[in-house]
Design a protein around this motif. Structure first.
Motif, PDB file in Angstrom:
ATOM      1  N   VAL A   1      -7.710  -2.697  -5.242  1.00  0.00           N
ATOM      2  CA  VAL A   1      -6.455  -2.392  -4.557  1.00  0.00           C
ATOM      3  C   VAL A   1      -6.445  -0.904  -4.256  1.00  0.00           C
ATOM      4  CG1 VAL A   1      -3.953  -2.527  -4.624  1.00  0.00           C
ATOM      5  CG2 VAL A   1      -5.317  -4.257  -5.812  1.00  0.00           C
TER       6      VAL A   1
ATOM      7  N   HIS B   1      -2.846  -0.495   0.336  1.00  0.00           N
ATOM      8  CA  HIS B   1      -1.478  -0.039   0.525  1.00  0.00           C
ATOM      9  C   HIS B   1      -1.473   1.087   1.562  1.00  0.00           C
ATOM     10  CE1 HIS B   1      -0.168  -1.497  -3.748  1.00  0.00           C
ATOM     11  NE2 HIS B   1      -0.305  -2.473  -2.898  1.00  0.00           N
TER      12      HIS B   1
ATOM     13  N   ALA C   1      -0.139  -6.283  -6.663  1.00  0.00           N
ATOM     14  CA  ALA C   1      -0.794  -6.718  -5.423  1.00  0.00           C
ATOM     15  C   ALA C   1      -2.119  -7.395  -5.721  1.00  0.00           C
ATOM     16  CB  ALA C   1      -0.999  -5.515  -4.505  1.00  0.00           C
TER      17      ALA C   1
END
Length: 296
Positions: A46, A68, A80
């Motif tokens: 992530v 992101h 996430a």
């Protein structure tokens, strides 16, 4: 990079989730090591708003990348990753090189003994200073008292968890750094078995200092522990507070009776305060029971 048949079909027994912000220096070494240790696992990186090419490097190494558009925090990255992961078992690691991928099989071995979460408990020498070791010891003891279970490492981000159980508590996890604290206490108070495996955390790959500040973030840890304790086991918080207030009232009444043979307004206020706090605990306990029903 070649993928296993399970990964191609979208079915993976294990997902390794790496929340990463500007970790381009660590990933070229970390991801291949994870791949060697658990070749059947998918790796989900992530990219939390990095500006050093973290996402591109992770993708070139065969990892799935969730990006992101701006930095949302370590907890938001973990959430996430948990949502995107396909595995039934989620392994969370720091992407900065502090956690050793060779410890993953030890966590998984313990997990398969029937636990819903297995936490890598760091040796005290892994902490940067004696002050941080002292603070972590205090938080571990406080969280143990709030949950009724012995907690060996409240803040370790290296853990394996049942994916379905972990997703039940995503709404509780803050977007900041304290997801390990919240998830551990939530699992314990919800009745999910949690185990610990000793590990030794190394230094960051870039040798930089941790972003956690002892005084500022320590206060946040303290508040989070109280909030989660109040949510899952209210009487463990309200009953001791009520008892302390009652003892203060009784002590002050004993003093005023000995000195002037009368009951003062302050003693009455303290006794009533103790009663009100106790009743708040009773009501909170009933509300908490509805929370348990939600997770059935």
């Amino acid at each position: 990079m070649p993928q296993s048949e399970a990964q191609k079909s979208g079915i993976c027994p294990i997902s390794v989730v790496l929340p990463a912000k500007n970790e381009a220096a660590a990933l070229p070494d970390l991801i291949p090591r994870i791949r060697r240790v658990v070749p059947e696992a998918e790796i989900v990186v992530v990219d939390d708003g990095s500006d050093d090419g973290t996402g591109d490097i992770a993708r070139s190494l065969g990892a799935r990348v969730v990006r992101h558009p701006y930095s949302m925090g370590n907890g938001a990255a973990v959430k996430a990753g948990a949502r995107a992961a396909r595995g039934k078992i989620l392994v969370f690691m720091d992407a900065d090189g502090q956690h050793d991928p060779d410890d993953i099989p030890r966590l998984l071995e313990k997990f398969r003994q029937g636990f819903k979460m297995v936490v890598g408990a760091r040796h005290p020498s892994s902490q940067a200073s004696w002050l941080r070791r002292l603070a972590n010891h205090f938080y571990n003891r406080l969280a143990s008292a709030m949950t009724g279970h012995r907690i060996e490492d409240l803040t370790s981000g290296f853990r394996a968890a049942d994916a379905a159980a972990f997703r039940k508590f995503l709404y509780l996890l803050p977007n900041g750094f304290s997801y390990p604290t919240t998830s551990t206490m939530a699992f314990l108070r919800a009745g999910f078995p949690v185990a610990y495996v000793p590990i030794h955390a190394g230094k960051r790959a870039d040798n930089s200092r941790s972003h956690i500040r002892l005084l500022r973030d320590g206060l946040r840890f303290f508040v989070i522990i109280l909030k989660i304790g109040a949510l899952f086991s209210p009487m463990r918080l309200f009953l001791p507070v009520s008892g302390v207030i009652f003892l203060l009232g009784a002590g002050y009444y004993g003093y005023t009776f000995y000195m002037w043979h009368k009951l003062t307004n302050m003693s009455v206020i303290l006794f009533l305060g103790s009663l009100f706090v106790f009743m708040m605990g009773i009501v909170s306990e009933q509300i908490s029971s509805l929370h348990y029903r939600f997770h059935e």
